[in-house]
Scaffold this active site. Structure first.
Site, short mmCIF file in Angstrom:
data_model
loop_
_atom_site.label_atom_id
_atom_site.label_comp_id
_atom_site.label_asym_id
_atom_site.label_seq_id
_atom_site.Cartn_x
_atom_site.Cartn_y
_atom_site.Cartn_z
N GLU A 65 4.42 22.72 -21.19
CA GLU A 65 3.64 23.89 -21.66
C GLU A 65 3.40 24.90 -20.55
O GLU A 65 2.24 25.21 -20.23
CB GLU A 65 2.27 23.43 -22.17
N PRO A 66 4.42 25.43 -19.93
CA PRO A 66 4.16 26.40 -18.86
C PRO A 66 3.75 27.75 -19.44
O PRO A 66 4.23 28.15 -20.50
CB PRO A 66 5.52 26.52 -18.17
N ARG A 78 1.99 30.56 -16.90
CA ARG A 78 2.08 31.44 -15.74
C ARG A 78 3.49 31.52 -15.17
O ARG A 78 3.98 32.59 -14.83
CB ARG A 78 1.14 30.92 -14.66
N ARG A 114 -8.58 38.54 -12.24
CA ARG A 114 -8.31 37.38 -11.39
C ARG A 114 -8.90 37.51 -9.97
O ARG A 114 -9.49 36.55 -9.47
CB ARG A 114 -6.81 37.08 -11.32
N CYS A 137 -18.78 49.28 -11.96
CA CYS A 137 -20.01 49.31 -11.16
C CYS A 137 -20.45 47.94 -10.71
O CYS A 137 -21.55 47.48 -11.05
CB CYS A 137 -21.09 50.02 -11.94
N GLU A 138 -19.60 47.25 -9.99
CA GLU A 138 -19.93 45.95 -9.40
C GLU A 138 -19.16 45.83 -8.09
O GLU A 138 -17.99 46.19 -8.04
CB GLU A 138 -19.48 44.80 -10.30
N GLY A 149 0.95 24.27 -15.86
CA GLY A 149 0.38 24.22 -14.52
C GLY A 149 1.29 24.62 -13.39
O GLY A 149 0.84 24.73 -12.24
N1 LLP Z 1 -1.58 23.78 -21.41
C1 LLP Z 1 -2.93 23.73 -21.44
C2 LLP Z 1 -3.59 22.72 -22.26
C3 LLP Z 1 -3.68 24.66 -20.68
O1 LLP Z 1 -5.01 24.60 -20.71
C4 LLP Z 1 -3.02 25.62 -19.89
C5 LLP Z 1 -3.77 26.59 -19.09
C6 LLP Z 1 -1.60 25.63 -19.92
C7 LLP Z 1 -0.92 24.71 -20.68
C8 LLP Z 1 -0.81 26.63 -19.14
O2 LLP Z 1 -1.03 26.54 -17.78
P1 LLP Z 1 -0.10 27.38 -16.77
O3 LLP Z 1 1.30 26.86 -16.89
O4 LLP Z 1 -0.18 28.81 -17.15
O5 LLP Z 1 -0.68 27.10 -15.44
N2 LLP Z 1 -6.96 32.21 -16.12
C9 LLP Z 1 -6.49 31.34 -15.07
C10 LLP Z 1 -5.58 30.24 -15.59
C11 LLP Z 1 -6.19 29.38 -16.67
C12 LLP Z 1 -5.27 28.33 -17.21
C13 LLP Z 1 -5.86 27.60 -18.36
N3 LLP Z 1 -5.04 26.63 -19.00
C14 LLP Z 1 -5.84 32.19 -13.98
O6 LLP Z 1 -5.81 33.41 -14.11
O7 LLP Z 1 -5.38 31.67 -12.98
#
Ligand code: LLP
Length: 448
Positions: free
Chosen positions: A296-297, A299, A335, A367-368, A262
């Protein structure tokens, strides 16, 4: 996440975007350069659109986060959230740095294994694991399966028993916290589909300890993505701590806590979430328990390491609107269309970047009307063939691409040590119908 028309206040200038992205620099001759490699050279060789990732940036960010966790005195391991960017080269790079993986499907598990991440360093998360995926994870011997409901807990126990195995599980709890991010990527509110209600978690954990196929080892929490303030984390981890203390007081086995991902990044001008501050929150809320932690990063590790390079097909003036039409579309980078996400856009050529600016709508060829990367974006006049880089596209970029409008998936390149390598070829036209079959009754009639 601001919408494509941008929140109040001027967008950052090209210089401001570059100043906080050490991976990129603008040179008079070579134009936009990533890690000593001119992006134009890559575009010349493989065409556009093309995703380009910086290996050094991914390594640097991984090292920065690991150091921050260690400096806070935490026994924490990083399990990269594979969904952010699941290319084998990216996984291999992170595995070589020592990262484990967080996977959410049989496909991601297969990718992580293919990239050489040992099952002992893989956590299987996800709200809808099928029995076949559960069995696959058990047969591979993954470190932990994060269970999201009482129903899933019982199914997993039965699957494990039938396979003659014990599933090491963590219960993913839902702390009912507003992560203050986009509603589509908020996961820790009671109304969201994720996790087990807090009030039910302790008794379910006790049940897990009694079920024949399960070995409860931990608790997990993940409250959402692109979180740029610490308060939601502080709240969620404090609740996690409370629950952990409750379980320990009941004499239940608890080996580790999975704190989810997150961590947000700065796409426009959001405050960047600093690893040291994040580690400080982990320490303050969970440090006292002395349990090993998993983070669990996704992004944060790979987002700023990637760009999507696209060419201008044509500029079009229509009803006083200026449209810059690119050869990349929402099928490549979804996105902006899906979340109204703001991404920086820089010209590749220094001469273009120095041109006089006027507002433009930057759109793709799909085409959107939703196929819009930016509205009211100040850009110089861009001739057909001029190139731009869409920034911070390393996470949730290529993984969310589709073949929509029968557009082959773009090529992907990794830059490392002054060289560049194609890590995924541009899909061919025939790949568009690979695996399709035309039944006999529709076969082409012989022409007379
Ligand atoms: N752990 C779990 C259980 C998750 O569901 C996620 C992301 C992560 C870790 C990693 O989260 P991060 O560190 O990347 O924020 N497609 C969306 C983001 C969806 C994230 C879903 N879960 C976007 O483009 O912003």
């Amino acid at each position: 996440m601001p919408n494509p028309s941008g929140p109040p206040g001027p967008d950052p200038s090209f210089a401001e975007l570059l100043a906080v992205r050490p991976v990129l620099s603008l040179h008079a001759q070579d134009g936009l350069v990533m890690e000593d490699v001119p992006l134009a050279a890559i575009a010349d060789a493989v065409g556009t659109p093309v995703w380009v990732y910086s290996a050094a940036t991914i390594r640097r960010r991984y090292a920065e986060l690991r150091a921050a966790l260690a400096e806070a005195g935490l026994a924490a391991v990083i399990h990269y959230a594979v969904k952010a960017n699941d290319r084998l080269a990216v996984l291999r790079l992170l595995a070589a740095e020592g990262a484990g993986a967080d996977v959410v499907s049989g496909g991601e598990l297969a990718r992580a294994l293919e990239a050489g991440i040992p099952p002992s360093r893989i956590v299987f998360s996800g709200v809808g694991k099928t029995p076949a995926e559960m069995k696959m994870a058990l047969d591979q011997g993954v470190a932990q399966i994060n269970v999201e409901s009482a129903e899933e807990l019982r199914i997993l126990s039965a699957v494990a028993e039938e396979a003659g195995r014990k599933a090491r599980i963590a219960l993913r709890v839902n702390p009912d916290v507003d992560a203050k991010t986009h509603p589509k990527i908020t996961t820790g509110l009671a109304e969201n589909k994720f996790g087990i209600p807090f009030s039910e978690a302790a008794s379910l954990y006790a049940e897990a300890a009694r079920l024949p196929g399960l070995l409860p080892v931990g608790l997990a929490v993940h409250i959402g993505s692109q979180i740029t303030s610490l308060a939601p984390f502080r709240f969620a981890f404090a609740r996690l701590c409370e629950l952990a203390q409750d379980l320990l007081a009941r004499g239940l086995p608890l080996e580790r806590l999975d704190c989810g991902g997150g961590l947000g990044i700065s796409y426009r001008d959001e405050p960047a979430l600093l690893p040291a501050a994040y580690a400080g929150v982990l320490k303050a809320t969970l440090g006292g328990l002395g349990l090993p932690l998993i983070v669990e990063p996704g992004r944060w590790l790979v987002g700023p390491a990637g760009v999507l390079v696209a060419s201008v097909v044509v500029e079009k003036a229509s009803n006083a609107h200026r449209f810059v039409i690119l050869d990349a579309g929402m099928n490549d980078l979804l996105r902006p269309a899906l979340y109204g996400a703001w991404h920086g856009i820089l010209p590749l050529s220094a001469a273009d970047a120095a041109g006089s600016l006027s507002p433009a709508e930057v759109v793709g060829p799909v085409c959107e009307t939703g196929d819009t990367f930016a509205k009211g974006r100040l850009l110089p006049r861009l001739a057909p063939g001029a190139r731009v880089a869409i920034l911070d596209a390393g996470a949730y970029g290529s993984v969310m691409s589709s073949f929509y409008n029968a557009r082959p998936l773009a090529a992907e390149v990794m830059v490392a040590g002054g060289c560049w390598h194609v890590i995924r070829e541009r899909a061919s036209l025939s790949s568009l119908w690979a695996g399709e079959r035309v039944p006999a009754f529709l076969q082409k009639a012989a022409t007379s």
